[in-house]
Write an enzyme that holds these catalytic residues in place. Structure first.
Site, PDB file in Angstrom:
ATOM      1  N   TRP A 156       0.498  -1.152  -0.144  1.00 39.13           N
ATOM      2  CA  TRP A 156      -0.134   0.291   0.474  1.00 39.13           C
ATOM      3  C   TRP A 156       0.880   0.940  -0.007  1.00 39.13           C
ATOM      4  CZ3 TRP A 156       1.729   2.536   4.054  1.00 39.13           C
ATOM      5  CH2 TRP A 156       2.053   1.938   5.396  1.00 39.13           C
ATOM      6  N   ASN A 157       2.188   1.244  -0.249  1.00 40.27           N
ATOM      7  CA  ASN A 157       2.763   2.425   0.594  1.00 40.27           C
ATOM      8  C   ASN A 157       3.179   3.337  -0.711  1.00 40.27           C
ATOM      9  OD1 ASN A 157       5.205   0.382  -0.139  1.00 40.27           O
ATOM     10  ND2 ASN A 157       6.394   1.189   1.433  1.00 40.27           N
ATOM     11  N   LYS A 180      -2.108  -8.587  -7.514  1.00 37.67           N
ATOM     12  CA  LYS A 180      -3.668  -9.007  -6.471  1.00 37.67           C
ATOM     13  C   LYS A 180      -2.660  -7.403  -5.876  1.00 37.67           C
ATOM     14  CE  LYS A 180      -4.378  -9.799  -1.662  1.00 37.67           C
ATOM     15  NZ  LYS A 180      -4.181  -7.758  -1.364  1.00 37.67           N
ATOM     16  N   PRO A 181      -3.637  -6.374  -5.595  1.00 39.71           N
ATOM     17  CA  PRO A 181      -3.375  -4.991  -4.897  1.00 39.71           C
ATOM     18  C   PRO A 181      -3.347  -5.364  -4.017  1.00 39.71           C
ATOM     19  CG  PRO A 181      -5.250  -4.454  -6.471  1.00 39.71           C
ATOM     20  CD  PRO A 181      -4.555  -6.078  -6.108  1.00 39.71           C
ATOM     21  N   ALA A 182      -2.267  -4.604  -2.614  1.00 42.18           N
ATOM     22  CA  ALA A 182      -3.165  -3.536  -1.052  1.00 42.18           C
ATOM     23  C   ALA A 182      -4.316  -4.109  -0.527  1.00 42.18           C
ATOM     24  CB  ALA A 182      -2.419  -3.089  -0.452  1.00 42.18           C
ATOM     25  N   SER A 183      -4.775  -4.028  -0.172  1.00 47.84           N
ATOM     26  CA  SER A 183      -6.332  -3.980   0.523  1.00 47.84           C
ATOM     27  C   SER A 183      -6.786  -2.471   1.018  1.00 47.84           C
ATOM     28  CB  SER A 183      -6.918  -5.350   1.674  1.00 47.84           C
ATOM     29  OG  SER A 183      -6.695  -6.725   1.064  1.00 47.84           O
ATOM     30  N   GLY A 233       6.638  -6.362  -0.329  1.00 45.73           N
ATOM     31  CA  GLY A 233       6.552  -6.115   0.890  1.00 45.73           C
ATOM     32  C   GLY A 233       7.018  -6.169   2.254  1.00 45.73           C
ATOM     33  N   SER A 234       6.205  -7.100   3.061  1.00 46.65           N
ATOM     34  CA  SER A 234       6.935  -7.444   4.165  1.00 46.65           C
ATOM     35  C   SER A 234       8.223  -8.461   3.682  1.00 46.65           C
ATOM     36  CB  SER A 234       6.327  -7.661   5.782  1.00 46.65           C
ATOM     37  OG  SER A 234       5.537  -8.630   4.697  1.00 46.65           O
ATOM     38  N   GLU A 255      11.104  -7.846  -3.221  1.00 45.79           N
ATOM     39  CA  GLU A 255      11.227  -6.539  -2.995  1.00 45.79           C
ATOM     40  C   GLU A 255      10.764  -6.457  -1.565  1.00 45.79           C
ATOM     41  OE1 GLU A 255      13.172  -4.653  -4.072  1.00 45.79           O
ATOM     42  OE2 GLU A 255      13.129  -5.412  -6.261  1.00 45.79           O
ATOM     43  N   LEU A 256      11.922  -6.482   0.229  1.00 51.04           N
ATOM     44  CA  LEU A 256      10.810  -7.018   1.487  1.00 51.04           C
ATOM     45  C   LEU A 256      11.603  -5.610   2.534  1.00 51.04           C
ATOM     46  CD1 LEU A 256      11.722 -10.707   1.282  1.00 51.04           C
ATOM     47  CD2 LEU A 256       9.910  -9.493   0.714  1.00 51.04           C
ATOM     48  N   CYS A 289      10.373   1.393   2.492  1.00 47.46           N
ATOM     49  CA  CYS A 289      10.708   0.350   2.711  1.00 47.46           C
ATOM     50  C   CYS A 289      12.160   1.242   2.316  1.00 47.46           C
ATOM     51  CB  CYS A 289      11.196  -0.406   1.857  1.00 47.46           C
ATOM     52  SG  CYS A 289      11.234  -0.032  -0.075  1.00 47.46           S
ATOM     53  N   GLU A 386      11.552  -2.238  11.630  1.00 47.80           N
ATOM     54  CA  GLU A 386      11.699  -0.812  10.866  1.00 47.80           C
ATOM     55  C   GLU A 386      10.626  -0.773  11.584  1.00 47.80           C
ATOM     56  OE1 GLU A 386       9.683  -3.438   6.782  1.00 47.80           O
ATOM     57  OE2 GLU A 386      10.587  -1.400   5.544  1.00 47.80           O
TER      58      GLU A 386
HETATM   59  P1  NAP Z   1       2.317  -7.362   3.633  1.00 45.18           P
HETATM   60  O1  NAP Z   1       2.154  -6.800   5.120  1.00 45.18           O
HETATM   61  O2  NAP Z   1       3.480  -8.382   3.677  1.00 45.18           O
HETATM   62  O3  NAP Z   1       1.392  -6.772   2.411  1.00 45.18           O
HETATM   63  C1  NAP Z   1       2.000  -6.189   0.939  1.00 45.18           C
HETATM   64  C2  NAP Z   1       1.060  -7.275   0.376  1.00 45.18           C
HETATM   65  O4  NAP Z   1       1.006  -8.689   0.209  1.00 45.18           O
HETATM   66  C3  NAP Z   1      -0.077  -6.764  -0.040  1.00 45.18           C
HETATM   67  O5  NAP Z   1      -0.857  -6.924  -1.055  1.00 45.18           O
HETATM   68  C4  NAP Z   1      -0.411  -8.115   1.352  1.00 45.18           C
HETATM   69  O6  NAP Z   1      -2.323  -8.460   0.655  1.00 45.18           O
HETATM   70  C5  NAP Z   1      -0.069  -9.111   0.521  1.00 45.18           C
HETATM   71  N1  NAP Z   1      -0.119 -10.339   1.687  1.00 45.18           N
HETATM   72  C6  NAP Z   1      -0.101 -10.572   2.974  1.00 45.18           C
HETATM   73  N2  NAP Z   1      -0.399 -11.110   3.447  1.00 45.18           N
HETATM   74  C7  NAP Z   1      -0.579 -12.408   2.409  1.00 45.18           C
HETATM   75  C8  NAP Z   1      -0.303 -13.734   1.985  1.00 45.18           C
HETATM   76  N3  NAP Z   1      -0.078 -14.599   3.075  1.00 45.18           N
HETATM   77  N4  NAP Z   1      -0.341 -14.019   0.925  1.00 45.18           N
HETATM   78  C9  NAP Z   1       0.026 -12.960  -0.389  1.00 45.18           C
HETATM   79  N5  NAP Z   1      -0.070 -11.951  -0.063  1.00 45.18           N
HETATM   80  C10 NAP Z   1      -0.278 -11.413   1.330  1.00 45.18           C
HETATM   81  O7  NAP Z   1       3.152  -5.757   3.459  1.00 45.18           O
HETATM   82  P2  NAP Z   1       2.514  -4.048   3.527  1.00 45.18           P
HETATM   83  O8  NAP Z   1       2.424  -4.030   5.195  1.00 45.18           O
HETATM   84  O9  NAP Z   1       1.658  -3.920   3.148  1.00 45.18           O
HETATM   85  O10 NAP Z   1       3.708  -3.537   3.136  1.00 45.18           O
HETATM   86  C11 NAP Z   1       4.900  -2.917   4.177  1.00 45.18           C
HETATM   87  C12 NAP Z   1       6.373  -3.810   3.770  1.00 45.18           C
HETATM   88  O11 NAP Z   1       6.705  -3.456   2.285  1.00 45.18           O
HETATM   89  C13 NAP Z   1       7.658  -3.061   4.321  1.00 45.18           C
HETATM   90  O12 NAP Z   1       7.533  -4.243   4.580  1.00 45.18           O
HETATM   91  C14 NAP Z   1       8.243  -2.135   3.209  1.00 45.18           C
HETATM   92  O13 NAP Z   1       9.887  -2.135   3.455  1.00 45.18           O
HETATM   93  C15 NAP Z   1       8.183  -3.180   2.287  1.00 45.18           C
HETATM   94  N6  NAP Z   1       8.440  -2.532   0.600  1.00 45.18           N
HETATM   95  C16 NAP Z   1       9.516  -2.490   0.648  1.00 45.18           C
HETATM   96  C17 NAP Z   1       9.909  -2.330  -1.503  1.00 45.18           C
HETATM   97  C18 NAP Z   1      10.875  -3.088  -2.227  1.00 45.18           C
HETATM   98  O14 NAP Z   1      10.911  -2.149  -2.987  1.00 45.18           O
HETATM   99  N7  NAP Z   1      11.855  -3.363  -0.904  1.00 45.18           N
HETATM  100  C19 NAP Z   1       9.257  -1.079  -1.719  1.00 45.18           C
HETATM  101  C20 NAP Z   1       7.542  -1.288  -1.122  1.00 45.18           C
HETATM  102  C21 NAP Z   1       7.788  -1.897   0.366  1.00 45.18           C
HETATM  103  P3  NAP Z   1      -3.836  -7.250   2.158  1.00 45.18           P
HETATM  104  O15 NAP Z   1      -3.127  -5.883   1.264  1.00 45.18           O
HETATM  105  O16 NAP Z   1      -5.072  -7.772   1.503  1.00 45.18           O
HETATM  106  O17 NAP Z   1      -2.988  -8.293   3.249  1.00 45.18           O
END
Ligand code: NAP
Length: 482
Positions: A156-157, A180-183, A233-234, A255-256, A289, A386
């Protein structure tokens, strides 16, 4: 939200060129983090609709893959132009669902579009090789092919840029895609894909499924028809998805999370370091991130840096991103605020001091005061996790060796920053830092022309640049006997 083209505000998913609801009819609500108002709903889809999207992407693949790179590039450039033509509407949608100030949202839309232009061009340069033969009567040739059906799961960020950073190389290389975008931020994704449809990208080439993350994620990572998964994502979810991808041996790009050190040496230009620190920390309310997570300042300038930085932080305007004078918007949700509060509480109980901020903003809701903590120690949770919020912990260091050891003392390795005017020191520290990206005398490193990505628990693979298309390509070799 003031949209000049309201048809961009889609409340259905896009599968096989059709705007669809969930088979169950269930929906999820999307909340504006600045006002806590309900912005609308999107379908709450699951495995069934994900399978339909995968089948659509499979059917669309042969035709899309067999187009020339120029033909695909023309579609991507048409999409790029439409995104820029609708920059203001897309930015309004993003700010409403994500919270970032409008000027940042406009910047993200331009950044998102830049990947389409870049990869439209790169798609034309996926060259093969002719290898000098090692045996008479044989010729050795390498060709490159699109990997096939791909999946993208995004956070979502950066609701738009994280999508085009994956969609552009995938489509340019001749792959088809399920997103699949963030909810929390589905409307930005759906608006982008509405413009892809308008640009003439054929049905099934790009699909968006919103809803139950674990069901959709399990299908995307276990279905054998999907050949590659790109996730932003995370780290814990990235690890889980990588495990799930193992059984069908998919290529993955991850990309975590990060824990970026921001190092300021005695010889740095302090004013420039403070401007870099402000953007590296408070952009997107600290929710990137690559956000600076730990500030290391050398002892000779520590007091001066903390004093000046504190003053500049206190000047930041917190507010609704739709207001023109807002510098820092709300956090994404209450859970994010609670996480920051707990990190600050733990740091204060072990001796850290609040120089500015430190608590929820008087605006209430998900607003948090831009914060600076001094006297922070390496053992504190705030130094190891983080933060993902507008909180800057500052540490004092003595020598170059000390700071390199401290900076590398983390499981993460995404971005880091150095401020110094000594070229020899810059090279030494650059080489010693275990990170994928190093900003030197700058507070922002991301651009479509350079490789973005991390090492260690921050991920695998690179996005953007000439390297970003490689993960969407298979290498094939012909050994030709004459
Ligand atoms: P997240 O909780 O990991 O969610 C990211 C995506 O994964 C969302 O679309 C989420 O869907 C989905 N997701 C959640 N649980 C899942 C599962 N069990 N199976 C498949 N998909 C699943 O992360 P976030 O809180 O949105 O984003 C923040 C994190 O992203 C931070 O750690 C940040 O550092 C990292 N990030 C990294 C980069 C990079 O390029 N390295 C760039 C931006 C952000 P829902 O929204 O529906 O839960």
């Amino acid at each position: 939200m003031k949209l000049s083209n309201v048809s961009l505000f889609k409340r259905k998913c896009f599968i096989n060129g059709q705007w669809q609801n969930a088979v169950s009819g269930l929906k999820i609500q999307v909340i504006n983090p600045a006002t806590q108002e309900n912005l609308g709903t999107v379908p709450n889809m699951g495995a069934l609709e994900t399978q339909q999207a995968i089948q659509a992407a499979e059917r669309a693949l042969p035709k899309w893959r067999n187009m020339t790179a120029q033909e695909r590039a023309r579609k991507l450039l048409a999409w790029h132009k439409l995104i820029l033509d609708h920059q203001e509407d897309l930015a309004q949608i993003m700010t409403a669902e994500q919270g970032k100030p409008l000027f940042e949202a406009r910047g993200e839309i331009a950044f998102a579009a830049s990947y389409l232009e870049w990869f439209a061009e790169e798609g034309k340069r996926i060259y093969g090789d002719v290898i000098p033969t090692n045996q008479k009567g044989r010729r050795l040739i390498v060709t490159k092919e699109s990997i096939g059906v791909c999946a993208a799961i995004t956070p979502w960020n950066f609701p738009s840029a994280m999508i085009t950073r994956k969609a552009a190389p995938a489509l340019a290389a001749g792959c088809t895609l399920i997103i699949k975008p963030a909810s929390q931020t589905p409307f930005s994704a759906l608006a982008l894909v509405a413009l892809a449809e308008e640009a003439g990208i054929p049905a099934g080439v790009i699909n968006v499924v919103t809803g139950k993350a674990s069901e959709i994620g399990t299908e995307l990572s276990s279905n054998p028809s999907v050949r590659k998964l790109s996730f932003t994502g995370s780290t814990p979810i990235g690890i889980q998805l990588m495990r799930q991808c193992a059984d069908t041996m998919k290529k993955v790009t991850m990309e975590l999370g990060g824990n970026a050190p921001f190092i300021v040496f005695d010889d740095a230009n302090i004013d420039s370091a403070i401007e870099g620190a402000l953007i590296a920390k408070y952009r997107n309310a600290g929710q990137t991130c690559v956000c600076a997570n730990r500030f290391y300042v050398q002892e000779g300038i520590y007091d001066q840096f903390v004093e000046k930085f504190t003053k500049r932080i206190a000047e930041l305007n917190v507010g609704n991103g739709l207001d023109n004078n807002t510098d820092v918007g709300p956090m994404i949700d209450e859970k994010a605020v609670l996480n920051i509060e707990s990190l600050i509480d733990e740091a204060l109980s072990h001796g850290a001091k609040v120089r500015v901020g430190g608590k929820r903003h008087s605006l209430g809701g998900a607003f948090f005061e831009p914060t600076l903590l001094s006297d922070v120690k390496a053992e504190m949770r705030i130094a190891r996790e983080e933060i993902f919020g507008p909180v800057a912990p500052v540490f004092k260091f003595k020598t170059e060796e000390d700071v390199v050891l401290a900076a590398n003392d983390t499981e993460f390795g995404l971005a880091c920053y150095i401020y110094s005017r000594d070229v020899g020191r810059i090279w030494n520290v650059y080489e010693a830092l275990e990170y994928g990206m190093v900003g030197v005398n700058v507070g922002v490193v991301a651009t479509e022309v350079a490789p973005f990505g991390g090492i260690k628990s921050s991920g695998l693979g690179r996005e953007g640049s000439k390297y970003g298309i490689e993960d969407y390509i298979e290498i094939k070799y012909m050994c030709l006997g004459l």
